[in-house]
Design an enzyme around this catalytic site. Structure first.
Site, short mmCIF file in Angstrom:
data_model
loop_
_atom_site.label_atom_id
_atom_site.label_comp_id
_atom_site.label_asym_id
_atom_site.label_seq_id
_atom_site.Cartn_x
_atom_site.Cartn_y
_atom_site.Cartn_z
N ARG A 57 0.83 -1.21 0.00
CA ARG A 57 0.00 0.00 0.00
C ARG A 57 0.86 1.27 0.00
O ARG A 57 0.51 2.28 -0.60
CB ARG A 57 -0.91 -0.03 1.23
CG ARG A 57 -1.91 1.10 1.28
CD ARG A 57 -2.94 0.87 2.38
NE ARG A 57 -3.96 1.90 2.40
CZ ARG A 57 -4.21 2.69 3.45
NH1 ARG A 57 -3.51 2.56 4.56
NH2 ARG A 57 -5.14 3.60 3.38
N HIS A 61 0.49 4.70 -2.25
CA HIS A 61 0.29 6.03 -1.66
C HIS A 61 1.45 6.97 -1.96
O HIS A 61 1.26 8.17 -2.09
CB HIS A 61 0.04 5.91 -0.16
CG HIS A 61 -1.34 5.43 0.17
ND1 HIS A 61 -2.06 5.90 1.24
CD2 HIS A 61 -2.14 4.53 -0.46
CE1 HIS A 61 -3.25 5.30 1.26
NE2 HIS A 61 -3.32 4.46 0.25
N ASP A 62 2.66 6.42 -2.07
CA ASP A 62 3.79 7.26 -2.46
C ASP A 62 3.59 7.76 -3.88
O ASP A 62 3.70 8.96 -4.16
CB ASP A 62 5.10 6.47 -2.34
CG ASP A 62 6.32 7.34 -2.64
OD1 ASP A 62 6.24 8.57 -2.40
OD2 ASP A 62 7.34 6.81 -3.12
N GLY A 67 4.30 11.62 -7.30
CA GLY A 67 5.06 10.58 -7.97
C GLY A 67 5.81 9.67 -7.00
O GLY A 67 5.84 9.93 -5.79
N ASP A 69 8.45 9.03 -5.22
CA ASP A 69 9.66 9.78 -4.85
C ASP A 69 9.89 9.77 -3.34
O ASP A 69 10.61 10.63 -2.82
CB ASP A 69 9.55 11.23 -5.34
CG ASP A 69 8.49 12.02 -4.58
OD1 ASP A 69 7.64 11.38 -3.90
OD2 ASP A 69 8.51 13.26 -4.64
N ASN A 90 -3.53 8.47 5.12
CA ASN A 90 -2.29 7.86 5.59
C ASN A 90 -2.18 7.74 7.11
O ASN A 90 -1.74 6.72 7.63
CB ASN A 90 -1.08 8.66 5.08
CG ASN A 90 -0.92 8.58 3.58
OD1 ASN A 90 -1.47 7.66 2.95
ND2 ASN A 90 -0.20 9.51 3.00
N HIS A 193 -6.26 -5.81 -2.39
CA HIS A 193 -7.16 -5.92 -1.23
C HIS A 193 -7.49 -7.38 -0.93
O HIS A 193 -8.46 -7.67 -0.27
CB HIS A 193 -8.42 -5.09 -1.46
CG HIS A 193 -8.16 -3.62 -1.44
ND1 HIS A 193 -9.09 -2.67 -1.77
CD2 HIS A 193 -7.03 -2.92 -1.12
CE1 HIS A 193 -8.56 -1.46 -1.66
NE2 HIS A 193 -7.30 -1.59 -1.28
N ASP A 240 -9.68 -9.78 3.27
CA ASP A 240 -10.11 -11.03 2.62
C ASP A 240 -10.26 -12.07 3.72
O ASP A 240 -9.27 -12.55 4.27
CB ASP A 240 -9.04 -11.44 1.59
CG ASP A 240 -9.29 -12.83 1.01
OD1 ASP A 240 -10.35 -13.43 1.31
OD2 ASP A 240 -8.41 -13.32 0.28
N THR A 243 -8.72 -16.05 2.34
CA THR A 243 -7.27 -16.31 2.39
C THR A 243 -6.60 -15.00 2.82
O THR A 243 -5.98 -14.30 2.01
CB THR A 243 -6.73 -16.77 1.02
OG1 THR A 243 -7.07 -15.79 0.03
CG2 THR A 243 -7.29 -18.11 0.62
C1 HEM Z 1 -8.75 1.65 -6.08
C2 HEM Z 1 -8.64 2.56 -5.13
C3 HEM Z 1 -8.25 2.21 -3.73
C4 HEM Z 1 -8.88 2.62 -2.62
C5 HEM Z 1 -10.09 3.55 -2.53
C6 HEM Z 1 -8.20 2.03 -1.50
C7 HEM Z 1 -8.54 2.23 -0.18
C8 HEM Z 1 -8.03 1.49 0.87
C9 HEM Z 1 -8.47 1.61 2.23
C10 HEM Z 1 -9.52 2.58 2.77
C11 HEM Z 1 -7.80 0.68 2.95
C12 HEM Z 1 -7.94 0.41 4.45
C13 HEM Z 1 -7.06 1.32 5.25
C14 HEM Z 1 -7.37 1.18 6.73
O1 HEM Z 1 -8.53 1.45 7.08
O2 HEM Z 1 -6.47 0.79 7.50
C15 HEM Z 1 -6.90 0.00 2.06
C16 HEM Z 1 -6.04 -0.99 2.43
C17 HEM Z 1 -5.11 -1.54 1.59
N1 HEM Z 1 -4.88 -1.19 0.28
FE1 HEM Z 1 -6.07 -0.02 -0.85
N2 HEM Z 1 -7.19 1.26 -1.97
C18 HEM Z 1 -7.16 1.34 -3.32
C19 HEM Z 1 -6.23 0.77 -4.16
C20 HEM Z 1 -5.13 0.08 -3.73
C21 HEM Z 1 -3.98 -0.24 -4.54
C22 HEM Z 1 -3.78 0.23 -5.97
C23 HEM Z 1 -3.13 -0.96 -3.76
C24 HEM Z 1 -1.78 -1.52 -4.10
C25 HEM Z 1 -1.50 -2.08 -5.25
C26 HEM Z 1 -3.77 -1.11 -2.47
C27 HEM Z 1 -3.27 -1.85 -1.44
C28 HEM Z 1 -3.85 -1.93 -0.19
C29 HEM Z 1 -3.40 -2.86 0.84
C30 HEM Z 1 -2.31 -3.89 0.70
C31 HEM Z 1 -4.17 -2.59 1.97
C32 HEM Z 1 -4.03 -3.23 3.37
C33 HEM Z 1 -3.06 -2.36 4.15
C34 HEM Z 1 -2.71 -2.87 5.53
O3 HEM Z 1 -3.17 -3.93 5.93
O4 HEM Z 1 -1.95 -2.17 6.21
N3 HEM Z 1 -4.96 -0.44 -2.48
N4 HEM Z 1 -7.06 0.51 0.80
#
Ligand code: HEM
Ligand SMILES: *[C@@H]1O[C@H](CO)[C@@H](O)[C@H](O)[C@H]1NC(C)=O
Ligand SMILES: *[C@@H]1O[C@H](CO)[C@@H](O)[C@H](O)[C@H]1NC(C)=O
Length: 325
Positions: A57, A61-62, A67, A69, A90, A193, A240, A243
């Site tokens: 993630r 976010h970076d 960009g 960076d 963040n 996700h 998930d 898994t």
């Molecule tokens: C499509 C738009 C996306 C939205 C709106 C979004 C939003 C979010 C949100 C709200 C969370 C939960 C954060 C929390 O409450 O702790 C999350 C978790 C996560 N997101 Fe996304 N996300 C998006 C796309 C992505 C992308 C592109 C990636 C990486 C390729 C990504 C990887 C992750 C991962 C791995 C988690 C789990 C983080 C953790 O367990 O610390 N997400 N995302």
């Protein structure tokens, strides 16, 4: 595989890669660089798989703000009290910073002032993907490098550029398009996700009101999200439930069965094209995994800096001392 990555970087380079990134960028200047990063990621993910999710993630976010960076790594200072780290998407939820610090520390011992923090973030996301994809189809790819670190980081920009979890499909597509990523990249990268967690506040809109969420899943979430009264933090839930710690295509099956947390996850069914992709990736067979490899490289190439507008930070949390003007 190597060929696919190279081809995609060439395409990316034509489109937006400014300082052309290359696979093996540190082969001459710091040959052990990628091994050093991987060892730190392996250790941290072994202790807590959730940190691996955090690292994947972190790259997203970076890259979406300023960009790729390492602007997301900067700590608040007197000169810049509101860096990206404190932005609403963040603060309190991003994790993995200590792994980047540990890798940087080891790299400064091995080859001082050589490996950028931005490249460490990209390598670490790649390595976490590899380590967590312990299914029939390993996510295993080369990550081109050569990014320089930025000196500007602004909390407000995280809200401007990162898509909201409450957003609809057209909003998501627009935010991705603004970074040179298309609809397929959106569907493919959302598959991340399939690991990690979300705070209940991130999907409160879906459990508290009418939504397409599976009713029994919704009831289960309501119970899980009833914060214990002494706890001021929003509780967390695995993204998930099938898994939880494996990076695989299970996410797409969850989307189809309406057992995903975020509005932005459910939104992937809102158009015929994106729904078709979801069904395609839910079939397994390794198709998603290879698309994910390519999309991660593409995302990791967003607006990268070179020696003219970036630097190699000594400490990933702070910009280098201002040079004499
Ligand atoms: C499509 C738009 C996306 C939205 C709106 C979004 C939003 C979010 C949100 C709200 C969370 C939960 C954060 C929390 O409450 O702790 C999350 C978790 C996560 N997101 Fe996304 N996300 C998006 C796309 C992505 C992308 C592109 C990636 C990486 C390729 C990504 C990887 C992750 C991962 C791995 C988690 C789990 C983080 C953790 O367990 O610390 N997400 N995302
Ligand atoms: C941060 O970005 C916003 C626009 O998104 C701008 O209004 C603000 O002035 C910036 N802050 C700093 C300190 O540059
Ligand atoms: C999506 O959200 C945007 C911004 O909130 C809104 O303007 C737009 O009408 C919505 N589109 C659909 C199809 O609901």
């Amino acid at each position: 595989m190597k060929h696919a990555v190279l081809t995609s970087c060439v395409m990316l380079w034509v489109a937006s890669c400014q300082g052309a990134l290359e696979v093996g960028y540190y082969d001459k200047t710091c040959p052990r660089a990628e091994d050093i990063v991987r060892a730190q990621v392996r250790k941290a993910v072994g202790d807590n798989a959730g940190v691996g999710a955090g690292l994947i993630r972190l790259l997203f976010h970076d890259c979406f703000a300023e960009g790729c960076d390492a602007s997301v790594l900067l700590d608040p200072t007197l000169e810049n009290p509101q860096p990206e780290k404190l932005g609403i998407p963040n603060v309190g939820s991003l994790r993995g910073f200590q792994v980047i610090d540990a890798a940087k520390h080891a790299l400064e011992e091995a080859c001082p002032e050589t490996v950028s923090c931005a490249d460490i973030v990209a390598f670490a996301a790649r390595d976490a993907s590899y380590i967590l994809s312990v299914s029939d189809y390993r996510i295993d790819f080369n990550m081109p490098a050569g990014r320089f670190d930025g000196r500007y980081s602004n909390a407000t920009e995280t809200l401007d550029f990162l898509p909201s979890p409450f957003g609809n499909l057209s909003e998501l597509v627009t935010k991705f398009a603004a970074k040179g990523l298309d609809e397929e990249d959106l569907v493919v990268l959302s598959g991340a996700h399939s690991i990690g967690r979300a705070h209940c506040s991130s999907f409160a809109d879906r459990v508290g009101s009418r939504s397409d969420m599976d009713p029994s899943f919704k009831r289960w979430l309501r119970r899980r999200c009833q914060a214990d009264p002494g706890d001021t933090d929003s509780p967390t839930v695995r993204q998930d439930t099938v898994t939880a710690a494996v990076l695989d295509s299970q996410y797409y099956t969850n989307v189809l069965s309406h057992r995903v947390l975020l509005t932005s996850d459910a939104a992937l069914l809102a158009s015929r094209q994106t729904a078709r992709m979801v069904r395609e990736f839910a079939n397994g067979e390794g198709k998603w995994e290879s698309k994910f490899e390519t999309a991660m490289v593409k995302m990791a190439g967003i607006d990268v800096k070179d020696g003219t507008n970036g630097e190699i930070r000594k400490n990933c949390r702070f910009v280098n001392q201002q040079r004499e003007r």
